[in-house]
Design a protein around this motif. Structure first.
Motif, PDB file in Angstrom:
ATOM      1  N   PHE A 135      -9.580   8.206  -8.077  1.00 64.67           N
ATOM      2  CA  PHE A 135     -10.464   8.683  -7.287  1.00 64.67           C
ATOM      3  C   PHE A 135     -11.819   7.918  -7.475  1.00 64.67           C
ATOM      4  O   PHE A 135     -12.652   7.888  -6.415  1.00 64.67           O
ATOM      5  CB  PHE A 135     -10.710  10.163  -7.412  1.00 64.67           C
TER       6      PHE A 135
ATOM      7  N   TYR B  13     -14.769   1.462  -3.740  1.00 68.31           N
ATOM      8  CA  TYR B  13     -14.381   0.713  -2.482  1.00 68.31           C
ATOM      9  C   TYR B  13     -14.896   1.419  -1.195  1.00 68.31           C
ATOM     10  O   TYR B  13     -15.068   0.498  -0.400  1.00 68.31           O
ATOM     11  CB  TYR B  13     -12.830   0.458  -2.646  1.00 68.31           C
ATOM     12  N   ASN B  14     -15.116   2.729  -1.292  1.00 69.76           N
ATOM     13  CA  ASN B  14     -15.681   3.319  -0.132  1.00 69.76           C
ATOM     14  C   ASN B  14     -17.096   2.872   0.109  1.00 69.76           C
ATOM     15  O   ASN B  14     -17.601   2.382   1.344  1.00 69.76           O
ATOM     16  CB  ASN B  14     -15.799   4.802   0.012  1.00 69.76           C
TER      17      ASN B  14
ATOM     18  N   THR C  67     -11.909   4.740  -8.293  1.00 67.25           N
ATOM     19  CA  THR C  67     -11.943   3.390  -7.661  1.00 67.25           C
ATOM     20  C   THR C  67     -12.040   3.592  -5.855  1.00 67.25           C
ATOM     21  O   THR C  67     -12.606   2.854  -5.352  1.00 67.25           O
ATOM     22  CB  THR C  67     -10.755   2.541  -7.917  1.00 67.25           C
ATOM     23  N   ARG C  68     -11.487   4.926  -5.488  1.00 71.62           N
ATOM     24  CA  ARG C  68     -11.736   5.225  -4.100  1.00 71.62           C
ATOM     25  C   ARG C  68     -13.199   5.045  -3.552  1.00 71.62           C
ATOM     26  O   ARG C  68     -13.685   4.858  -2.729  1.00 71.62           O
ATOM     27  CB  ARG C  68     -11.020   6.659  -3.643  1.00 71.62           C
TER      28      ARG C  68
ATOM     29  N   LYS D 175       1.364   4.021  -2.956  1.00 68.66           N
ATOM     30  CA  LYS D 175       1.126   5.540  -2.928  1.00 68.66           C
ATOM     31  C   LYS D 175       2.283   6.235  -3.468  1.00 68.66           C
ATOM     32  O   LYS D 175       1.903   7.238  -3.757  1.00 68.66           O
ATOM     33  CB  LYS D 175       0.705   5.597  -1.355  1.00 68.66           C
TER      34      LYS D 175
ATOM     35  N   GLU E 137       0.632  -1.240   0.002  1.00 64.56           N
ATOM     36  CA  GLU E 137       0.070  -0.116  -0.037  1.00 64.56           C
ATOM     37  C   GLU E 137       0.848   1.227  -0.012  1.00 64.56           C
ATOM     38  O   GLU E 137       0.505   2.288  -0.881  1.00 64.56           O
ATOM     39  CB  GLU E 137      -1.022  -0.051   1.190  1.00 64.56           C
TER      40      GLU E 137
END
Length: 69
Positions: A58, A64-65, A60-61, A19, A15
């Motif tokens: 963004f 997943y959220n 995919t964020r 990043k 991870e």
């Protein structure tokens, strides 16, 4: 050949590595597109790649959220 599941430390390291790589590519493409914009008057393909990559990140964020809720 068998693959094993990553443990918590490997997941954490992956991870953090992802990043750092994302930040590098984003910064490099931003600087390159700004340079071309001011030097040549056009943004070029690098700005398109930067925008698409950021949109995918963004989006995919968000996906997943919503799955976590």
């Amino acid at each position: 050949m068998r693959f094993r599941k990553a443990d918590e430390m490997e997941k954490y390291q992956n991870e953090k590595s992802a990043k750092n790589a994302f930040m590098f590519y984003t910064t490099a493409l931003l600087i390159w597109s700004l340079y071309d914009f001011f030097a040549k008057g056009e943004a070029g393909w690098q700005s398109t790649i930067l925008l698409i990559g950021s949109a995918i990140f963004f989006w995919t964020r968000v996906v997943y959220n919503r799955k976590m809720m």
